[in-house]
Design a protein around this motif. Structure first.
Motif, PDB file in Angstrom:
ATOM      1  N   PRO A  92     100.522  87.123  77.719  1.00  0.00           N
ATOM      2  CA  PRO A  92     101.380  88.170  77.937  1.00  0.00           C
ATOM      3  C   PRO A  92     101.881  88.607  76.598  1.00  0.00           C
ATOM      4  N   THR A 116     103.955  91.752  75.889  1.00  0.00           N
ATOM      5  CA  THR A 116     105.263  92.323  76.020  1.00  0.00           C
ATOM      6  C   THR A 116     106.379  91.301  76.065  1.00  0.00           C
ATOM      7  N   SER A 117     106.069  90.220  77.101  1.00  0.00           N
ATOM      8  CA  SER A 117     107.018  89.271  77.443  1.00  0.00           C
ATOM      9  C   SER A 117     107.422  88.415  76.220  1.00  0.00           C
ATOM     10  N   VAL A 120     109.894  90.828  74.327  1.00  0.00           N
ATOM     11  CA  VAL A 120     111.217  90.787  75.026  1.00  0.00           C
ATOM     12  C   VAL A 120     111.808  89.616  74.616  1.00  0.00           C
ATOM     13  N   TRP A 149     113.232  97.092  79.706  1.00  0.00           N
ATOM     14  CA  TRP A 149     113.618  95.786  80.063  1.00  0.00           C
ATOM     15  C   TRP A 149     115.071  95.611  79.753  1.00  0.00           C
ATOM     16  N   VAL A 163     110.174  96.734  85.182  1.00  0.00           N
ATOM     17  CA  VAL A 163     108.707  96.404  84.504  1.00  0.00           C
ATOM     18  C   VAL A 163     108.013  97.499  85.165  1.00  0.00           C
ATOM     19  N   ALA A 210     100.171  91.330  85.612  1.00  0.00           N
ATOM     20  CA  ALA A 210     100.835  90.059  85.764  1.00  0.00           C
ATOM     21  C   ALA A 210     100.319  89.380  87.027  1.00  0.00           C
ATOM     22  N   TRP A 254     106.851  83.613  91.157  1.00  0.00           N
ATOM     23  CA  TRP A 254     107.177  84.384  89.742  1.00  0.00           C
ATOM     24  C   TRP A 254     106.449  85.738  90.242  1.00  0.00           C
ATOM     25  N   ILE A 291     108.369  89.196  90.026  1.00  0.00           N
ATOM     26  CA  ILE A 291     107.965  90.286  89.048  1.00  0.00           C
ATOM     27  C   ILE A 291     107.783  91.488  89.856  1.00  0.00           C
TER      28      ILE A 291
END
Length: 141
Positions: A46, A48-49, A52, A82, A88, A96, A128, A132
């Protein structure tokens, strides 16, 4: 290039912190951004994670890099959503979940785990995925 209203800390706050602490946060933030950029080219990693995760590091070390990340044309919207709402985008939720399903399938196919490990990994990923999917969409309150 200071962007008013986008930074959590002021320069005075940063000066009160130790130089070593700021350097540590800066290095960690840069490492997370580097991993995020690698994620552009590596499937299932990932991007963007990691951006962040880099944001609070830059907030503690470099308002300029924090502003850069928040105003970045590609990563900025997701990072701002975020930060503001814990939101999200729907396409990211779908990606995801697909990534987790593919990752689990590859794990199961190549590792051939026993039933207990299979169940544990499936439960972990399901937890998870549910988390999400339950995150709000940007702009929806």
């Amino acid at each position: 290039m200071s962007m008013p209203g986008l930074t959590e800390t002021t320069n005075a706050d940063l000066l009160r912190r130790g130089r070593a602490a700021r350097a540590g946060w800066l290095v960690l933030g840069l490492m997370l951004v580097a991993i995020g950029f690698i994620g552009i080219f590596v499937p299932l990693l990932p991007t963007t994670s990691f951006m962040v995760l880099a944001l609070p590091c830059f907030a503690r070390s470099s308002p300029r890099l924090e502003a850069w990340l928040l105003s970045h044309p590609r990563f900025g919207p997701g990072v701002r959503a975020w930060r503001a709402e814990g939101a999200v985008p729907r396409h990211a939720k779908i990606a995801a979940c697909i990534g987790m399903a593919l990752g689990f399938g590859l794990f199961w196919l190549h590792v051939r785990p026993g039933p207990l490990l299979t169940l544990a990994v499936a439960a972990f990923m399901l937890f998870w995925a549910i988390w999400i999917v339950r995150r709000p969409d940007p702009g929806v309150s």
